[in-house]
Design a protein around this motif. Sequence first.
Motif, PDB file in Angstrom:
ATOM      1  N   ALA A 227     -22.570  21.844   7.241  1.00 46.10           N
ATOM      2  CA  ALA A 227     -22.802  21.445   5.987  1.00 46.10           C
ATOM      3  C   ALA A 227     -23.241  23.134   5.323  1.00 46.10           C
ATOM      4  O   ALA A 227     -22.984  23.440   4.504  1.00 46.10           O
ATOM      5  CB  ALA A 227     -24.040  20.777   5.930  1.00 46.10           C
ATOM      6  N   GLY A 228     -23.255  24.042   6.506  1.00 45.54           N
ATOM      7  CA  GLY A 228     -23.833  25.337   5.841  1.00 45.54           C
ATOM      8  C   GLY A 228     -22.637  26.368   5.145  1.00 45.54           C
ATOM      9  O   GLY A 228     -22.295  26.280   4.769  1.00 45.54           O
TER      10      GLY A 228
ATOM     11  N   GLY B  51     -21.344  16.540   5.483  1.00 43.76           N
ATOM     12  CA  GLY B  51     -19.810  17.444   5.976  1.00 43.76           C
ATOM     13  C   GLY B  51     -19.984  18.243   4.225  1.00 43.76           C
ATOM     14  O   GLY B  51     -20.533  18.580   3.241  1.00 43.76           O
ATOM     15  N   ALA B  52     -19.227  19.338   4.780  1.00 42.34           N
ATOM     16  CA  ALA B  52     -18.868  20.913   4.271  1.00 42.34           C
ATOM     17  C   ALA B  52     -18.430  20.284   2.706  1.00 42.34           C
ATOM     18  O   ALA B  52     -18.979  21.015   2.298  1.00 42.34           O
ATOM     19  CB  ALA B  52     -18.057  21.762   4.444  1.00 42.34           C
ATOM     20  N   LYS B  53     -17.372  19.609   2.875  1.00 36.40           N
ATOM     21  CA  LYS B  53     -16.660  18.830   1.255  1.00 36.40           C
ATOM     22  C   LYS B  53     -18.152  18.232   0.179  1.00 36.40           C
ATOM     23  O   LYS B  53     -17.419  18.949  -1.073  1.00 36.40           O
ATOM     24  CB  LYS B  53     -15.735  17.789   1.821  1.00 36.40           C
ATOM     25  CG  LYS B  53     -15.442  17.434   0.008  1.00 36.40           C
ATOM     26  CD  LYS B  53     -13.454  16.375   0.871  1.00 36.40           C
ATOM     27  CE  LYS B  53     -13.173  16.983  -0.641  1.00 36.40           C
ATOM     28  NZ  LYS B  53     -11.536  15.406  -0.301  1.00 36.40           N
TER      29      LYS B  53
ATOM     30  N   ILE C  31     -31.337  25.796   6.214  1.00 38.25           N
ATOM     31  CA  ILE C  31     -30.335  27.913   6.190  1.00 38.25           C
ATOM     32  C   ILE C  31     -30.713  27.653   8.159  1.00 38.25           C
ATOM     33  O   ILE C  31     -30.141  28.805   8.961  1.00 38.25           O
ATOM     34  CB  ILE C  31     -30.408  28.928   5.936  1.00 38.25           C
ATOM     35  CG1 ILE C  31     -30.001  30.765   5.706  1.00 38.25           C
ATOM     36  CG2 ILE C  31     -32.779  28.906   6.146  1.00 38.25           C
ATOM     37  CD1 ILE C  31     -30.554  30.984   5.494  1.00 38.25           C
ATOM     38  N   ASN C  32     -31.289  26.828   8.867  1.00 35.22           N
ATOM     39  CA  ASN C  32     -31.260  27.070   9.821  1.00 35.22           C
ATOM     40  C   ASN C  32     -30.961  26.581  11.193  1.00 35.22           C
ATOM     41  O   ASN C  32     -30.889  25.389  12.182  1.00 35.22           O
ATOM     42  CB  ASN C  32     -33.229  26.315  10.156  1.00 35.22           C
ATOM     43  CG  ASN C  32     -32.710  24.741  10.161  1.00 35.22           C
ATOM     44  OD1 ASN C  32     -33.428  23.962   9.281  1.00 35.22           O
ATOM     45  ND2 ASN C  32     -33.924  23.632  10.526  1.00 35.22           N
ATOM     46  N   GLN C  33     -29.704  25.428  10.137  1.00 35.22           N
ATOM     47  CA  GLN C  33     -28.339  24.870  11.286  1.00 35.22           C
ATOM     48  C   GLN C  33     -27.117  25.393  11.067  1.00 35.22           C
ATOM     49  O   GLN C  33     -26.221  25.145  11.009  1.00 35.22           O
ATOM     50  CB  GLN C  33     -28.592  23.463  10.466  1.00 35.22           C
ATOM     51  CG  GLN C  33     -29.583  22.363  10.834  1.00 35.22           C
ATOM     52  CD  GLN C  33     -30.549  22.190  11.823  1.00 35.22           C
ATOM     53  OE1 GLN C  33     -29.414  22.274  12.964  1.00 35.22           O
ATOM     54  NE2 GLN C  33     -31.056  21.745  12.073  1.00 35.22           N
ATOM     55  N   PRO C  34     -26.563  26.510  12.313  1.00 40.62           N
ATOM     56  CA  PRO C  34     -25.554  27.387  12.435  1.00 40.62           C
ATOM     57  C   PRO C  34     -23.932  26.125  13.153  1.00 40.62           C
ATOM     58  O   PRO C  34     -23.130  26.865  12.487  1.00 40.62           O
ATOM     59  CB  PRO C  34     -25.931  28.125  13.602  1.00 40.62           C
ATOM     60  CG  PRO C  34     -26.990  28.173  14.154  1.00 40.62           C
ATOM     61  CD  PRO C  34     -28.142  27.465  13.125  1.00 40.62           C
TER      62      PRO C  34
END
Length: 245
Positions: free
Chosen positions: A211-212, A183-185, A204-207
């Motif tokens: 996580a981005g 997750g982002a956190k 950098i390939n999972q827009p």
Amino acid sequence: MRLFQKHLCAIVMSIWAVSSTHATPLVEPTLHIKPEAGSGRVALTLDACGGQTDTRILSALVENKIPATIFVTGIWLKRNAAAVEIMRAHPDLFELENHGGHHVPAVDTPQKIYGIRSAGSPSAVLAEVESGAAALTGTGEPAPRWFRGATAEYSPSAIAMIRKLGFKIAGFSVNGDGGSLLGAKETARRIAAAKDGDVIIAHINQPTHAAGKGVVQGLLALKTKGLTFVRLDDADGIGNDGTTD
């Protein structure tokens, strides 16, 4: 008949046990860059395995002038010409390196790593590495100097082969996004905790992955702390398992 079936089952189980016992042990190399006096520096490495481009990350790197080493596959290069052009327009920020032709783990025995089938033979490992390099040079990029295989795990014999081809192998010391599955956190927390000399890996390939967002937050936190970002070719990388020496 039952006795025969039991005997056959025992033979099969014995073969499986022997195969498991002799399965090639894999290594996941680490990589650090030499520490620097002051606030310190870190190397950001981003894998572009396949799929598309996470423009949240790419835009943040450009806007905040954060250098990064991007490991690209031949698959990703074909699908993301616009992103490649952005990177080319900022040669001071982006260094493109070899992530293989088809995102196949650099393991020369047949097995699966994280559900991905390995190259499975020495010739297939060489084909994966060389096709990835050819995909980059075919777009006009300089010949790559670094290689990172899919899953970042290797058989020791594959490491030796890749080194003989002239590539350094890019391990890492901070797993930023857990394969873009965190997750982002948690992603932001991991990246923000990086210290002087660390090499960060993220994707950098999972827009569409959360996580981005965390990658961007973590990088901005490091910048606020005063850490400097460097590309792998701009620093002395120190890897284990014979990956850089």
